[in-house]
Motif scaffolding. Structure first.
Motif, PDB file in Angstrom:
ATOM      1  N   ILE A 135      19.439  12.693 -42.245  1.00 45.19           N
ATOM      2  CA  ILE A 135      19.391  11.349 -41.677  1.00 45.19           C
ATOM      3  C   ILE A 135      18.018  10.716 -41.783  1.00 45.19           C
ATOM      4  O   ILE A 135      17.858   9.524 -41.536  1.00 45.19           O
ATOM      5  CB  ILE A 135      19.855  11.336 -40.204  1.00 45.19           C
ATOM      6  N   SER A 136      17.008  11.497 -42.142  1.00 39.37           N
ATOM      7  CA  SER A 136      15.666  10.942 -42.268  1.00 39.37           C
ATOM      8  C   SER A 136      14.834  11.889 -43.111  1.00 39.37           C
ATOM      9  O   SER A 136      15.177  13.062 -43.288  1.00 39.37           O
ATOM     10  CB  SER A 136      15.019  10.748 -40.891  1.00 39.37           C
ATOM     11  N   GLY A 137      13.715  11.372 -43.613  1.00 35.77           N
ATOM     12  CA  GLY A 137      12.845  12.175 -44.456  1.00 35.77           C
ATOM     13  C   GLY A 137      11.456  12.297 -43.881  1.00 35.77           C
ATOM     14  O   GLY A 137      11.189  11.915 -42.739  1.00 35.77           O
ATOM     15  N   PRO A 138      10.526  12.831 -44.682  1.00 38.54           N
ATOM     16  CA  PRO A 138       9.156  13.013 -44.204  1.00 38.54           C
ATOM     17  C   PRO A 138       8.409  11.696 -44.094  1.00 38.54           C
ATOM     18  O   PRO A 138       8.704  10.734 -44.807  1.00 38.54           O
ATOM     19  CB  PRO A 138       8.533  13.918 -45.270  1.00 38.54           C
ATOM     20  N   GLY A 139       7.462  11.652 -43.173  1.00 39.56           N
ATOM     21  CA  GLY A 139       6.674  10.435 -42.986  1.00 39.56           C
ATOM     22  C   GLY A 139       5.580  10.651 -41.967  1.00 39.56           C
ATOM     23  O   GLY A 139       5.171  11.781 -41.685  1.00 39.56           O
ATOM     24  N   LYS A 140       5.113   9.560 -41.374  1.00 40.20           N
ATOM     25  CA  LYS A 140       3.925   9.580 -40.517  1.00 40.20           C
ATOM     26  C   LYS A 140       4.239   9.448 -39.026  1.00 40.20           C
ATOM     27  O   LYS A 140       3.336   9.357 -38.214  1.00 40.20           O
ATOM     28  CB  LYS A 140       2.991   8.430 -40.923  1.00 40.20           C
ATOM     29  N   MET A 141       5.521   9.426 -38.672  1.00 40.10           N
ATOM     30  CA  MET A 141       5.911   9.213 -37.281  1.00 40.10           C
ATOM     31  C   MET A 141       6.201  10.542 -36.601  1.00 40.10           C
ATOM     32  O   MET A 141       6.819  11.424 -37.185  1.00 40.10           O
ATOM     33  CB  MET A 141       7.163   8.328 -37.231  1.00 40.10           C
ATOM     34  N   GLY A 142       5.745  10.684 -35.369  1.00 39.02           N
ATOM     35  CA  GLY A 142       6.128  11.820 -34.546  1.00 39.02           C
ATOM     36  C   GLY A 142       7.146  11.377 -33.515  1.00 39.02           C
ATOM     37  O   GLY A 142       7.073  10.258 -33.005  1.00 39.02           O
TER      38      GLY A 142
ATOM     39  N   PRO B 223      -3.396  15.396 -37.954  1.00 42.53           N
ATOM     40  CA  PRO B 223      -3.995  14.288 -38.713  1.00 42.53           C
ATOM     41  C   PRO B 223      -2.989  13.450 -39.490  1.00 42.53           C
ATOM     42  O   PRO B 223      -3.292  12.309 -39.845  1.00 42.53           O
ATOM     43  CB  PRO B 223      -4.971  14.998 -39.669  1.00 42.53           C
ATOM     44  N   ASP B 224      -1.817  13.987 -39.750  1.00 40.22           N
ATOM     45  CA  ASP B 224      -0.841  13.244 -40.552  1.00 40.22           C
ATOM     46  C   ASP B 224       0.198  12.508 -39.715  1.00 40.22           C
ATOM     47  O   ASP B 224       1.106  11.884 -40.254  1.00 40.22           O
ATOM     48  CB  ASP B 224      -0.141  14.180 -41.533  1.00 40.22           C
ATOM     49  N   THR B 225       0.084  12.583 -38.402  1.00 38.55           N
ATOM     50  CA  THR B 225       0.941  11.774 -37.531  1.00 38.55           C
ATOM     51  C   THR B 225       0.149  10.546 -37.112  1.00 38.55           C
ATOM     52  O   THR B 225      -0.889  10.657 -36.476  1.00 38.55           O
ATOM     53  CB  THR B 225       1.381  12.564 -36.282  1.00 38.55           C
ATOM     54  N   GLU B 226       0.658   9.364 -37.475  1.00 38.93           N
ATOM     55  CA  GLU B 226      -0.076   8.128 -37.207  1.00 38.93           C
ATOM     56  C   GLU B 226       0.381   7.432 -35.930  1.00 38.93           C
ATOM     57  O   GLU B 226      -0.392   6.695 -35.313  1.00 38.93           O
ATOM     58  CB  GLU B 226       0.066   7.169 -38.395  1.00 38.93           C
ATOM     59  N   ALA B 227       1.632   7.631 -35.561  1.00 38.80           N
ATOM     60  CA  ALA B 227       2.172   6.975 -34.369  1.00 38.80           C
ATOM     61  C   ALA B 227       3.261   7.868 -33.778  1.00 38.80           C
ATOM     62  O   ALA B 227       3.779   8.768 -34.452  1.00 38.80           O
ATOM     63  CB  ALA B 227       2.733   5.597 -34.719  1.00 38.80           C
ATOM     64  N   ILE B 228       3.599   7.619 -32.513  1.00 32.51           N
ATOM     65  CA  ILE B 228       4.494   8.515 -31.789  1.00 32.51           C
ATOM     66  C   ILE B 228       5.579   7.715 -31.084  1.00 32.51           C
ATOM     67  O   ILE B 228       5.298   6.677 -30.480  1.00 32.51           O
ATOM     68  CB  ILE B 228       3.705   9.333 -30.739  1.00 32.51           C
ATOM     69  N   VAL B 229       6.807   8.208 -31.158  1.00 36.36           N
ATOM     70  CA  VAL B 229       7.913   7.678 -30.370  1.00 36.36           C
ATOM     71  C   VAL B 229       8.269   8.709 -29.307  1.00 36.36           C
ATOM     72  O   VAL B 229       8.464   9.885 -29.616  1.00 36.36           O
ATOM     73  CB  VAL B 229       9.159   7.382 -31.219  1.00 36.36           C
ATOM     74  N   MET B 230       8.351   8.249 -28.065  1.00 32.49           N
ATOM     75  CA  MET B 230       8.696   9.132 -26.955  1.00 32.49           C
ATOM     76  C   MET B 230       9.958   8.601 -26.282  1.00 32.49           C
ATOM     77  O   MET B 230       9.991   7.450 -25.844  1.00 32.49           O
ATOM     78  CB  MET B 230       7.540   9.171 -25.956  1.00 32.49           C
ATOM     79  N   ILE B 231      10.990   9.424 -26.215  1.00 32.14           N
ATOM     80  CA  ILE B 231      12.247   9.027 -25.585  1.00 32.14           C
ATOM     81  C   ILE B 231      12.439   9.848 -24.310  1.00 32.14           C
ATOM     82  O   ILE B 231      12.420  11.083 -24.339  1.00 32.14           O
ATOM     83  CB  ILE B 231      13.442   9.233 -26.524  1.00 32.14           C
TER      84      ILE B 231
ATOM     85  N   VAL C 105       5.144   4.333 -28.691  1.00 34.50           N
ATOM     86  CA  VAL C 105       6.206   3.468 -28.186  1.00 34.50           C
ATOM     87  C   VAL C 105       7.218   4.345 -27.465  1.00 34.50           C
ATOM     88  O   VAL C 105       7.321   5.547 -27.740  1.00 34.50           O
ATOM     89  CB  VAL C 105       6.905   2.651 -29.294  1.00 34.50           C
ATOM     90  N   GLY C 106       7.940   3.751 -26.525  1.00 30.29           N
ATOM     91  CA  GLY C 106       8.838   4.541 -25.716  1.00 30.29           C
ATOM     92  C   GLY C 106      10.185   3.895 -25.501  1.00 30.29           C
ATOM     93  O   GLY C 106      10.360   2.684 -25.688  1.00 30.29           O
TER      94      GLY C 106
ATOM     95  N   SER D 216       6.661  -1.292 -36.629  1.00 29.20           N
ATOM     96  CA  SER D 216       5.521  -2.216 -36.722  1.00 29.20           C
ATOM     97  C   SER D 216       4.188  -1.482 -36.626  1.00 29.20           C
ATOM     98  O   SER D 216       3.170  -1.963 -37.138  1.00 29.20           O
ATOM     99  CB  SER D 216       5.623  -3.295 -35.630  1.00 29.20           C
ATOM    100  N   LEU D 217       4.180  -0.329 -35.959  1.00 27.91           N
ATOM    101  CA  LEU D 217       2.940   0.435 -35.845  1.00 27.91           C
ATOM    102  C   LEU D 217       2.536   1.013 -37.205  1.00 27.91           C
ATOM    103  O   LEU D 217       1.349   1.132 -37.508  1.00 27.91           O
ATOM    104  CB  LEU D 217       3.118   1.578 -34.848  1.00 27.91           C
ATOM    105  N   ILE D 218       3.524   1.394 -38.008  1.00 28.47           N
ATOM    106  CA  ILE D 218       3.247   1.983 -39.320  1.00 28.47           C
ATOM    107  C   ILE D 218       3.061   0.913 -40.390  1.00 28.47           C
ATOM    108  O   ILE D 218       2.133   0.977 -41.191  1.00 28.47           O
ATOM    109  CB  ILE D 218       4.404   2.931 -39.724  1.00 28.47           C
ATOM    110  N   ASN D 219       3.933  -0.086 -40.357  1.00 35.82           N
ATOM    111  CA  ASN D 219       3.924  -1.096 -41.434  1.00 35.82           C
ATOM    112  C   ASN D 219       3.035  -2.291 -41.123  1.00 35.82           C
ATOM    113  O   ASN D 219       2.760  -3.110 -41.977  1.00 35.82           O
ATOM    114  CB  ASN D 219       5.353  -1.591 -41.681  1.00 35.82           C
TER     115      ASN D 219
END
Length: 294
Positions: free
Chosen positions: A148-155, A203-211, A235-236, A290-293
């Motif tokens: 459902i998703s691939g590698p990237g910069k989001m945690g 170092p490779d995580t640029e932004a974080i989503v917390m649910i 962001v949460g 928006s945090l990444i792009n």
């Protein structure tokens, strides 16, 4: 990079010979996981054929680690046997134990959490009652769909399994360093704060989503931690804004006392820490994008 799990992780499954263990063992292998063994004392010395991959079964976690170099165990063990299985993994000194099992008595969770703590926290526990952890294109330990998703910069760190999946799908154009479902039981091993700390150091995580979700004060404590320690944007989303007041909800950890533990109280605490909180999962995904792009 990733947190807690990478392409070098060697994974065993306690309960591999059961139907759930085999089903998800196949999916973990398909996701690129180094699945090196299973554990079942009654079937030691046999092997399991997972779509052409022959996976050996060992009598115990210690033996499996010695023979394979395993450093991660995923537990598909029935609730009444789960406490002993986690304690076995902790006593063997495995680095990560991912407890998928739902319905483990809180007393048992408290017992094995305390046991891990008394052993110097050599074993990180994720769960119980969780979907596990995935570092896309590297490794999967659990039941998270890998396609459902691939590698990237989001945690991503989430109490909710289904919302983990939805957020990964919504942000499939962005991708994830690691997504971790910590579970929503009253007592869990790895917390929001543990994941936030690890993402902050990656170092490779640029932004974080917390649910998060209603009940308890984990999100409020995470907000305090973010305010004091996290420099990366977060962001949460808090599940449960529409929960009727005074009604007992089904989730084990969704215990609300007065205003404490409500979605609104959690939203206010997070926003006070500089976290932008979405009203829906989709709005939260848009904020994260928006945090990444930019």
């Amino acid at each position: 990079m990733s947190i807690f799990l990478n392409e070098n992780s060697k994974v065993i499954v306690q309960g591999l010979t059961g139907s759930e263990g085999m089903k998800h063992g196949r999916k973990m292998l398909a996701a690129g996981t180094q699945l090196v063994g299973g554990v079942n004392a009654r079937k030691a010395g046999t092997s399991v054929d997972l779509d052409g991959t022959d996976v050996p079964v060992f009598g115990g976690v210690e033996e499996a680690m010695k023979e394979t170099g395993a450093d991660v165990s995923v537990l598909f063990v029935p609730p009444k046997f789960a406490k002993d299985a986690v304690i076995e993994a902790v006593d063997a000194g495995i680095g990560l134990a991912v407890v998928i099992t739902e319905g483990i008595p809180v007393h048992d969770s408290a017992w094995f959490w305390s046991h891990a703590s008394a052993n110097g926290n050599r074993t990180r526990i994720i769960g119980p009652n969780c979907p596990g952890i995935i570092s896309p294109s590297k490794s999967l330990a659990g039941i998270i769909p890998a396609n459902i998703s691939g590698p990237g910069k989001m945690g991503l760190v989430s109490k909710s399994g289904t919302l983990t999946y939805q957020m990964m799908f919504e942000l499939r154009d962005v991708g994830f360093s690691t997504a971790i479902g910590i579970g929503g039981d009253p007592i869990i091993g790895t917390t929001h704060i543990d994941a936030l700390e690890a993402f902050e150091a990656d170092p490779d995580t640029e932004a974080i989503v917390m649910i998060g979700e209603i009940g308890g004060d984990a999100e409020e404590r995470a907000a305090d931690f973010i305010k004091a320690n996290v420099t990366k944007p977060v962001v949460g989303y808090v599940a449960g804004f529409t929960a009727p007041e005074g009604k007992t909800m089904g989730h084990a950890g969704a215990i609300v006392s007065g205003s404490a533990g409500t979605a609104q109280a959690k939203k206010e605490a997070l926003e006070a820490a500089g976290v932008r909180v979405g009203k829906t999962p989709t709005e939260t995904a848009d904020l994260a994008r928006s945090l990444i792009n930019g």
